[in-house]
Structure formats: C-alpha cells, structure tokens
Scaffold this active site. Structure first.
Site, PDB file in Angstrom:
ATOM      1  N   ALA A  66       0.660  -1.387  -0.608  1.00  0.00           N
ATOM      2  CA  ALA A  66      -0.039  -0.316   0.308  1.00  0.00           C
ATOM      3  C   ALA A  66       0.892   1.091   0.042  1.00  0.00           C
ATOM      4  O   ALA A  66       2.092   0.962   0.640  1.00  0.00           O
ATOM      5  CB  ALA A  66      -1.124  -0.074   0.994  1.00  0.00           C
ATOM      6  N   GLY A 111       0.707  -4.945   0.686  1.00  0.00           N
ATOM      7  CA  GLY A 111      -1.000  -5.087  -0.265  1.00  0.00           C
ATOM      8  C   GLY A 111      -0.508  -5.929  -1.576  1.00  0.00           C
ATOM      9  O   GLY A 111      -1.317  -6.354  -1.864  1.00  0.00           O
ATOM     10  N   GLU A 114      -0.844  -9.503  -0.640  1.00  0.00           N
ATOM     11  CA  GLU A 114      -2.726  -9.298  -0.965  1.00  0.00           C
ATOM     12  C   GLU A 114      -3.412  -8.969  -1.868  1.00  0.00           C
ATOM     13  O   GLU A 114      -3.794  -9.863  -2.158  1.00  0.00           O
ATOM     14  CB  GLU A 114      -2.602  -8.401   0.148  1.00  0.00           C
ATOM     15  CG  GLU A 114      -2.262  -9.171   1.985  1.00  0.00           C
ATOM     16  CD  GLU A 114      -2.845  -7.721   2.690  1.00  0.00           C
ATOM     17  OE1 GLU A 114      -1.999  -6.412   2.558  1.00  0.00           O
ATOM     18  OE2 GLU A 114      -3.624  -7.654   3.771  1.00  0.00           O
ATOM     19  N   GLU A 134       3.999  -5.600   7.517  1.00  0.00           N
ATOM     20  CA  GLU A 134       3.581  -4.252   7.826  1.00  0.00           C
ATOM     21  C   GLU A 134       4.252  -4.439   9.614  1.00  0.00           C
ATOM     22  O   GLU A 134       3.905  -3.051   9.603  1.00  0.00           O
ATOM     23  CB  GLU A 134       1.622  -4.576   8.072  1.00  0.00           C
ATOM     24  CG  GLU A 134       1.587  -3.996   6.369  1.00  0.00           C
ATOM     25  CD  GLU A 134       1.604  -5.272   5.979  1.00  0.00           C
ATOM     26  OE1 GLU A 134       2.147  -6.552   6.314  1.00  0.00           O
ATOM     27  OE2 GLU A 134       1.124  -5.260   4.490  1.00  0.00           O
TER      28      GLU A 134
HETATM   29  N1  COA Z   1       4.587   3.326  -0.209  1.00  0.00           N
HETATM   30  C1  COA Z   1       5.006   3.930  -0.736  1.00  0.00           C
HETATM   31  N2  COA Z   1       6.570   4.449  -1.362  1.00  0.00           N
HETATM   32  C2  COA Z   1       6.949   2.877  -1.411  1.00  0.00           C
HETATM   33  C3  COA Z   1       6.613   1.947  -1.070  1.00  0.00           C
HETATM   34  C4  COA Z   1       5.789   2.383  -0.777  1.00  0.00           C
HETATM   35  N3  COA Z   1       5.035   0.887   0.199  1.00  0.00           N
HETATM   36  N4  COA Z   1       7.703   1.505  -1.327  1.00  0.00           N
HETATM   37  C5  COA Z   1       8.718   1.603  -2.358  1.00  0.00           C
HETATM   38  N5  COA Z   1       8.088   3.228  -2.339  1.00  0.00           N
HETATM   39  C6  COA Z   1       8.903   4.363  -3.196  1.00  0.00           C
HETATM   40  C7  COA Z   1      10.142   4.948  -1.825  1.00  0.00           C
HETATM   41  O1  COA Z   1      10.020   5.486  -1.169  1.00  0.00           O
HETATM   42  C8  COA Z   1      10.706   5.349  -2.678  1.00  0.00           C
HETATM   43  O2  COA Z   1      10.031   6.957  -3.611  1.00  0.00           O
HETATM   44  P1  COA Z   1      11.684   7.706  -4.124  1.00  0.00           P
HETATM   45  O3  COA Z   1      11.977   7.256  -4.850  1.00  0.00           O
HETATM   46  O4  COA Z   1      10.400   8.862  -4.165  1.00  0.00           O
HETATM   47  O5  COA Z   1      12.169   8.113  -2.586  1.00  0.00           O
HETATM   48  C9  COA Z   1      10.735   4.530  -4.211  1.00  0.00           C
HETATM   49  O6  COA Z   1       9.352   3.771  -3.992  1.00  0.00           O
HETATM   50  C10 COA Z   1      11.841   3.359  -4.139  1.00  0.00           C
HETATM   51  O7  COA Z   1      11.852   2.478  -3.696  1.00  0.00           O
HETATM   52  P2  COA Z   1      13.361   2.401  -2.725  1.00  0.00           P
HETATM   53  O8  COA Z   1      12.472   1.948  -1.028  1.00  0.00           O
HETATM   54  O9  COA Z   1      14.773   3.252  -2.444  1.00  0.00           O
HETATM   55  O10 COA Z   1      14.006   0.916  -3.162  1.00  0.00           O
HETATM   56  P3  COA Z   1      15.195  -0.065  -2.379  1.00  0.00           P
HETATM   57  O11 COA Z   1      15.574  -0.785  -3.399  1.00  0.00           O
HETATM   58  O12 COA Z   1      16.178   0.819  -1.635  1.00  0.00           O
HETATM   59  O13 COA Z   1      13.595  -0.724  -1.246  1.00  0.00           O
HETATM   60  C11 COA Z   1      11.473  -2.317  -0.965  1.00  0.00           C
HETATM   61  C12 COA Z   1      12.691  -1.698  -2.355  1.00  0.00           C
HETATM   62  C13 COA Z   1      10.715  -2.637  -1.608  1.00  0.00           C
HETATM   63  C14 COA Z   1      12.835  -2.891  -0.023  1.00  0.00           C
HETATM   64  C15 COA Z   1      11.296  -0.968  -0.039  1.00  0.00           C
HETATM   65  O14 COA Z   1      10.811   0.252  -1.496  1.00  0.00           O
HETATM   66  C16 COA Z   1      10.512  -1.209   1.126  1.00  0.00           C
HETATM   67  O15 COA Z   1      11.067  -1.474   1.523  1.00  0.00           O
HETATM   68  N6  COA Z   1       9.173  -0.885   0.561  1.00  0.00           N
HETATM   69  C17 COA Z   1       8.189  -0.674   1.785  1.00  0.00           C
HETATM   70  C18 COA Z   1       7.390  -2.630   2.093  1.00  0.00           C
HETATM   71  C19 COA Z   1       6.768  -2.802   2.738  1.00  0.00           C
HETATM   72  O16 COA Z   1       6.659  -2.735   4.229  1.00  0.00           O
HETATM   73  N7  COA Z   1       5.387  -2.404   2.223  1.00  0.00           N
HETATM   74  C20 COA Z   1       4.094  -2.482   2.970  1.00  0.00           C
HETATM   75  C21 COA Z   1       3.541  -1.434   3.468  1.00  0.00           C
HETATM   76  S1  COA Z   1       2.092  -1.161   4.420  1.00  0.00           S
END
Ligand code: COA
Length: 261
Positions: A66, A111, A114, A134
C-alpha cells in the site's frame, strides 16, 4: 479503456493489467484502487475477455505495498475505510467468474502480496520476493493478508511470516504453495498466458463454478456450506449446452467445442 495508473492490453482473449507506478515500485494508492476496480469490471463484463493477468511495471516490483505516503494523519475511522475499500476491490478479484492470475515479477510486499493472494493463483519470476512486513511499520495487513496467507500456507507459517515480517523468496514461495510455478523473468507472461489458453479451451460456466465452489471452501464469508454449494453448482452445469457438448464429444471420441452457454 484508459487508466491513470494501469496499462491494459487484450491479446488472445486475455487482458493483461499492468500496475504502472514504477518510480514508486507500483505501490497501491487510491487511484490504483479506483482503476483496478474499473478494470476488473471491464474484465467481468467485456465478452471479448476470457481471463486476466495482473502484473507490475518495471523489472523490480510487482507491487511493494500500500502507498505508505497515504497513511500519514489518518484517523482510526479513515484507516478502517481504507482497509475496507482495499478488501472490497480484492473480493471483486477473488469472486470474478473469469480467471484472474497474478504474474509476480519482483517484490510483492504488504498490499502487493495481498493483491497476488486475492488472484485465483500465482506464478512468479526467479527474483520475486513475498512478504507481509507491516509489523515493521507498527501495523498489520489490512487487505485480507491475515486471512489469505493463512489459507494458502497454513496457520503456523502464516503466524511466523506476519510476526517477523520476514520475506520469502521464489523457491520458498513455491515450496509453501504460495505460487504454482517459477519462471525466468522474460518467460513469466508467456507461461501465464499458456496456462490461461488451456483454461480458455474449457467450458466457461464450469470454470466459473469451480471458482465459486473453491472460494466457498476457503473463504465462506456468507456462511454457505461448500459441499451444498457444490451440489447446486454441479446440478447447474447439467442445464448448460456446454455440458451436453462435453459429454457427447467424449462419447463420440471427438474434441468438445464449448460456446459458454
Ligand atoms: N509506499 C510508498 N512508496 C513506496 C513504497 C510503498 N509501499 N515502496 C517503495 N516506495 C517508494 C520509495 O519511497 C521510493 O520512492 P522515492 O524514490 O520517491 O524515494 C521508491 O518507491 C523506490 O523505493 P526504494 O525504497 O528506494 O527501493 P529499494 O530498492 O531501496 O527498496 C523495498 C525496495 C521494496 C525493499 C522498499 O521500497 C520497501 O521496503 N518498501 C516498503 C515495503 C512495505 O513495507 N510494504 C508494506 C506497506 S503496508
């Protein structure tokens, strides 16, 4: 149809829905949910479409969750409405009478996991990673993750994965039954389409009743007895032309030609 956050194509009666926010790893914001809602209606109502694939744009992510940016400042009631909206769209996918399959091409987190689990089944590429992280945010899944992950992998593993927030790679996801097949990234869509072509050759009403009955076995939200539902659906097949065609073709030792009637 045109969407702000999705790309869609129809080829060989399969609609490929690509979530298209690659700069945000295809995170699910309000617009994506609105677009997905409409796209699933289109899949269900357009007679040219017999099945759908949901995938993500870019090489890195299916959907990374999400959109966390939309969580800031939500009240309890607004958070509940957000979760309910997500669940409603995912129920629409799960209950679609036409098969909807997830082609998971990278991160499927929160999400995203999910969404993949709401699809009827899943294929993934070798670089896929699944998880419900989460708890790292002081949260729990809200779009059905506590229920569907438990249905798919069993209670103990679901508990561990959701309490630790640990990610699962493609090989482990296959072992757990979270995905049905792993492919090379470049072969993911072709393999998914190949399976859907097999399903397209079957009787559509029978396929839709398989979906309905299996959903009753694992979901049972309306307190329906799945065995009774199966008896009724089995009977319903007997008043279709496709059932007459299928059984006649078998007895005449020829290939059945189904019309969806
Ligand atoms: N919501 C909003 N933005 C998100 C996102 C999310 N769930 N997941 C990734 N992004 C965005 C990042 O903020 C970043 O944006 P920016 O370039 O404007 O700063 C962009 O996507 C790239 O992500 P980044 O974190 O830089 O990539 P990475 O390769 O270093 O890491 C992940 C990849 C997937 C490990 C990491 O993005 C992450 O942990 N995301 C969240 C996962 C999560 O907790 N999901 C459950 C949400 S309820």
């Amino acid at each position: 149809m045109n969407y702000d956050t999705l790309l869609t194509t129809i080829e060989n009666n399969t609609c490929v829905i690509t979530i298209n926010r690659p700069d945000k790893l295809n995170a699910l914001n309000k617009n994506v949910f609105n677009d997905l809602d409409k796209a699933i209606d289109e899949v269900i109502n357009n007679p040219e479409i017999k099945s759908a694939i949901i995938t993500g744009s870019g090489p890195k992510a299916f959907v990374a969750g999400a959109d966390i940016a939309e969580f800031a400042g939500l009240t309890k009631e607004q958070a509940m409405a957000l979760a309910q909206r997500g669940q409603d769209v995912f129920f629409k996918i799960e209950n679609s009478p036409k098969p909807i399959v997830a082609a998971v091409n990278g991160f499927a987190l929160g999400g995203g996991c999910e969404l993949a689990m709401a699809c009827h089944f899943r294929l993934c590429s070798e670089n896929a990673k699944f998880g419900q992280p989460e708890v790292n945010l002081g949260l729990i899944p809200g779009y059905g993750g506590t229920q569907r992950l438990t249905q798919l992998v069993g209670k103990g593993k679901s508990m561990e994965l959701q309490m630790t927030g640990n990610l699962t790679d493609a090989v482990e996801a296959l072992r757990l039954g979270l995905v049905n097949h792993i492919t090379l990234s470049e072969e993911l869509l072709a393999k998914t389409k190949e399976i859907l072509q097999i399903i397209h050759s079957k009787a559509p009403i029978a396929v839709s009743k398989v979906i309905q009955c299996i959903n009753t076995a694992v979901v049972n939200i309306d307190n329906t007895n799945g065995y009774k539902k199966e008896v009724a659906a089995f009977g319903d097949c007997f008043i279709t032309e496709d059932m007459k065609e299928g059984t006649t073709a078998f007895l005449e030792k020829r290939k059945a030609i189904f019309t969806g009637k």
